[in-house]
Write an enzyme that holds these catalytic residues in place. Structure first.
Site, mmCIF file in Angstrom:
data_model
loop_
_atom_site.group_PDB
_atom_site.id
_atom_site.type_symbol
_atom_site.label_atom_id
_atom_site.label_comp_id
_atom_site.label_asym_id
_atom_site.label_seq_id
_atom_site.Cartn_x
_atom_site.Cartn_y
_atom_site.Cartn_z
ATOM 1 N N HIS A 223 5.660 -2.668 4.515
ATOM 2 C CA HIS A 223 5.057 -2.311 3.228
ATOM 3 C C HIS A 223 6.044 -1.732 2.222
ATOM 4 O O HIS A 223 5.702 -1.539 1.064
ATOM 5 C CB HIS A 223 3.901 -1.330 3.412
ATOM 6 C CG HIS A 223 4.346 0.080 3.705
ATOM 7 N ND1 HIS A 223 4.860 0.438 4.916
ATOM 8 C CD2 HIS A 223 4.380 1.189 2.935
ATOM 9 C CE1 HIS A 223 5.181 1.728 4.885
ATOM 10 N NE2 HIS A 223 4.912 2.203 3.690
HETATM 11 C C1 UD1 Z 1 2.414 4.790 -0.457
HETATM 12 C C2 UD1 Z 1 3.592 5.768 -0.333
HETATM 13 C C3 UD1 Z 1 4.428 5.404 0.888
HETATM 14 C C4 UD1 Z 1 3.563 5.299 2.126
HETATM 15 C C5 UD1 Z 1 2.451 4.290 1.870
HETATM 16 C C6 UD1 Z 1 1.564 4.123 3.064
HETATM 17 C C7 UD1 Z 1 4.510 6.607 -2.454
HETATM 18 C C8 UD1 Z 1 5.698 6.572 -3.335
HETATM 19 N N1 UD1 Z 1 4.477 5.686 -1.478
HETATM 20 O O1 UD1 Z 1 2.965 3.512 -0.723
HETATM 21 O O2 UD1 Z 1 5.383 6.426 1.096
HETATM 22 O O3 UD1 Z 1 4.348 4.891 3.224
HETATM 23 O O4 UD1 Z 1 1.695 4.784 0.752
HETATM 24 O O5 UD1 Z 1 0.563 3.203 2.831
HETATM 25 O O6 UD1 Z 1 3.659 7.441 -2.631
HETATM 26 N N2 UD1 Z 1 -3.407 -0.494 -2.883
HETATM 27 C C9 UD1 Z 1 -4.656 -0.958 -2.581
HETATM 28 N N3 UD1 Z 1 -5.570 -0.068 -2.101
HETATM 29 C C10 UD1 Z 1 -5.287 1.248 -1.955
HETATM 30 C C11 UD1 Z 1 -3.996 1.706 -2.272
HETATM 31 C C12 UD1 Z 1 -3.063 0.817 -2.734
HETATM 32 O O7 UD1 Z 1 -4.974 -2.127 -2.708
HETATM 33 O O8 UD1 Z 1 -6.164 2.013 -1.502
HETATM 34 C C13 UD1 Z 1 -2.386 -1.456 -3.368
HETATM 35 C C14 UD1 Z 1 -2.327 -1.530 -4.867
HETATM 36 O O9 UD1 Z 1 -2.028 -2.834 -5.224
HETATM 37 C C15 UD1 Z 1 -1.141 -0.651 -5.205
HETATM 38 C C16 UD1 Z 1 -0.237 -0.878 -4.012
HETATM 39 O O10 UD1 Z 1 -1.109 -1.049 -2.904
HETATM 40 O O11 UD1 Z 1 -0.548 -0.950 -6.419
HETATM 41 C C17 UD1 Z 1 0.697 0.262 -3.758
HETATM 42 O O12 UD1 Z 1 -0.014 1.484 -3.550
HETATM 43 P P1 UD1 Z 1 0.719 2.890 -3.794
HETATM 44 O O13 UD1 Z 1 -0.156 4.031 -3.421
HETATM 45 O O14 UD1 Z 1 1.316 2.925 -5.156
HETATM 46 O O15 UD1 Z 1 1.947 2.853 -2.813
HETATM 47 P P2 UD1 Z 1 2.057 2.340 -1.317
HETATM 48 O O16 UD1 Z 1 2.887 1.118 -1.305
HETATM 49 O O17 UD1 Z 1 0.734 2.304 -0.616
#
Ligand code: UD1
Length: 386
Positions: A223
């Site tokens: 991820h």
């Molecule tokens: C975040 C953390 C990372 C952690 C990871 C675990 C930061 C900088 N990163 O990364 O350290 O290892 O969580 O999962 O805080 N999305 C969904 N549903 C959700 C949440 C996210 O579909 O409930 C998708 C969205 O498209 C979003 C993308 O995932 O834009 C990224 O989500 P985000 O919370 O920004 O970062 P993670 O990659 O999940």
């Protein structure tokens, strides 16, 4: 929308913050231990809403018995700046209202730095659990979050020896640093018997053609933006996983970000083979079962490097560095990077030798949260003097 049902009293009060999936299993034992303290501090749980999917939330809260958040900021996704700023903007009135004695943050996600920064500027004590981990790779957003959160924390709890060394080098007062062990491993040890066995997960996925049996599959997770946002890197990792799957079937639960990138770049067809099982994001007990029953794990997650060390399952890390060096020095982890040849060489080695035996690092014993709660109690009783 901001909803709040919390009240602050005259006792010491602690506002505990979670935002993203890896925070949930760290916070569960901390809340339980804080609630057990004789001084009965008032505890409120705030969820920033950084992760909002059901699979990223309820399955964890329910499985781990975490109380429903008192406050939910519902921030959702966004660029780093937008997400961090939105948490800060929405958490400020909550802190003004609750006036907590301390804000407790865990890990290294955007919600961690955002809430720590707002608290520190309001003169509220900041407690950081999982302090001092360093990958020394500033291209990782989490590394920035770690360094900055530690600089503005008043009480810092570390999981491994390297944490203290890193913090001292960065000028943190030794009296504020407490080596307590790993709260994520508290949760793992406490839930091991409830782990969902892999055959049940495979049955539910309705893929009778999938050949991977218990202890005869590789579990893969990906991820990190560096691995999934660049089509060339992602394609190369998926092709390497396909090569692995010809010798050992691969189970691949996909993070929402990874799934959307695979779809966007048109790679989904690549993975449409019998020896590859694609799954949606798993709940905590499912993931624990998948790790426990795996022959080996391929991952770019920091938490999974630690969980596999605690389980004694070989881990091949698809990154060039780790902020958790104890998993390599004492655990089952090998850093393979993203070069296909290196990954396949390490994979061959693990298949031939069974991988590193490893041992549980000091204080990864299920009691880290109790050590944290007792330290916080003494610190609060002494007017926050470290
Ligand atoms: C975040 C953390 C990372 C952690 C990871 C675990 C930061 C900088 N990163 O990364 O350290 O290892 O969580 O999962 O805080 N999305 C969904 N549903 C959700 C949440 C996210 O579909 O409930 C998708 C969205 O498209 C979003 C993308 O995932 O834009 C990224 O989500 P985000 O919370 O920004 O970062 P993670 O990659 O999940």
């Amino acid at each position: 929308m901001i909803t709040t049902s919390a009240n602050s009293g005259n006792r010491h009060s602690i506002l505990c913050v979670v935002g993203a999936r890896p925070n949930f299993m760290k916070m569960a034992p901390i809340i339980a231990a804080l609630k057990n303290l004789a001084s009965k501090p008032s505890i409120q749980l705030l969820h920033t809403g950084q992760h909002y999917d059901v699979a990223m939330n309820h399955q964890y809260f329910e499985a781990l018995g975490i109380p429903a958040p008192d406050i939910n900021l519902d921030v959702g996704s966004g660029s780093h700046a937008v997400q961090t700023a939105e948490v800060m903007r929405r958490v400020e009135p909550v802190m003004d209202d609750l006036k907590p004695s301390a804000v407790l943050v865990v890990g290294d996600v955007n919600s961690t730095i955002a809430c720590a920064l707002v608290a520190a500027k309001k003169g509220i004590q900041v407690i950081h659990v999982e302090a001092g981990l360093r990958s020394f790779d500033r291209s990782m957003p989490e590394e920035i979050n770690r360094v900055l959160t530690d600089q503005i924390s008043d009480l810092l709890f570390t999981t491994e020896r390297s944490g203290r060394d890193n913090l001292l080098r960065e000028g943190i007062d030794a009296a504020r640093i407490h080596f307590v062990g790993n709260v994520m491993i508290d949760t793992l040890l406490g839930n091991l018997e409830r782990a969902i066995p892999t055959p049940q997960i495979v049955r539910r996925a309705d893929r009778p053609d999938f050949p991977g049996a218990r202890n005869e599959y590789a579990l893969m997770t990906l991820h990190r933006p560096a691995n999934v946002d660049d089509p060339a890197v992602l394609k190369s990792l998926l092709e390497t996983a396909l090569t692995v799957s010809r010798r050992l079937p691969v189970i691949f639960p996909m993070h929402p970000r990874t799934k959307s990138m695979i779809e966007k770049f048109g790679f989904i067809g690549l993975l449409n083979v019998p020896q590859m099982l694609l799954l949606p994001p798993m709940g905590y007990l499912e993931m624990l079962g998948l790790m426990k029953d795996a022959r080996l794990v391929l991952t770019d997650s920091g938490g999974i490097q630690e969980e596999t060390t605690a389980l004694g399952v070989p881990c091949i890390t698809l990154r060039n560095n780790t902020e958790r060096p104890i998993t390599v020095d004492e655990g089952t982890n090998t850093i393979a990077g993203t070069d296909p040849e290196t990954i396949l060489r390490v994979f061959d080695d693990v298949m031939r030798t069974g991988g590193k035996a490893g041992r549980a690092p000091k204080f990864w014993d299920g009691k880290a949260a109790v050590r944290i709660a007792e330290t916080i109690e003494k610190w609060m009783a002494g007017d926050f003097r470290a």
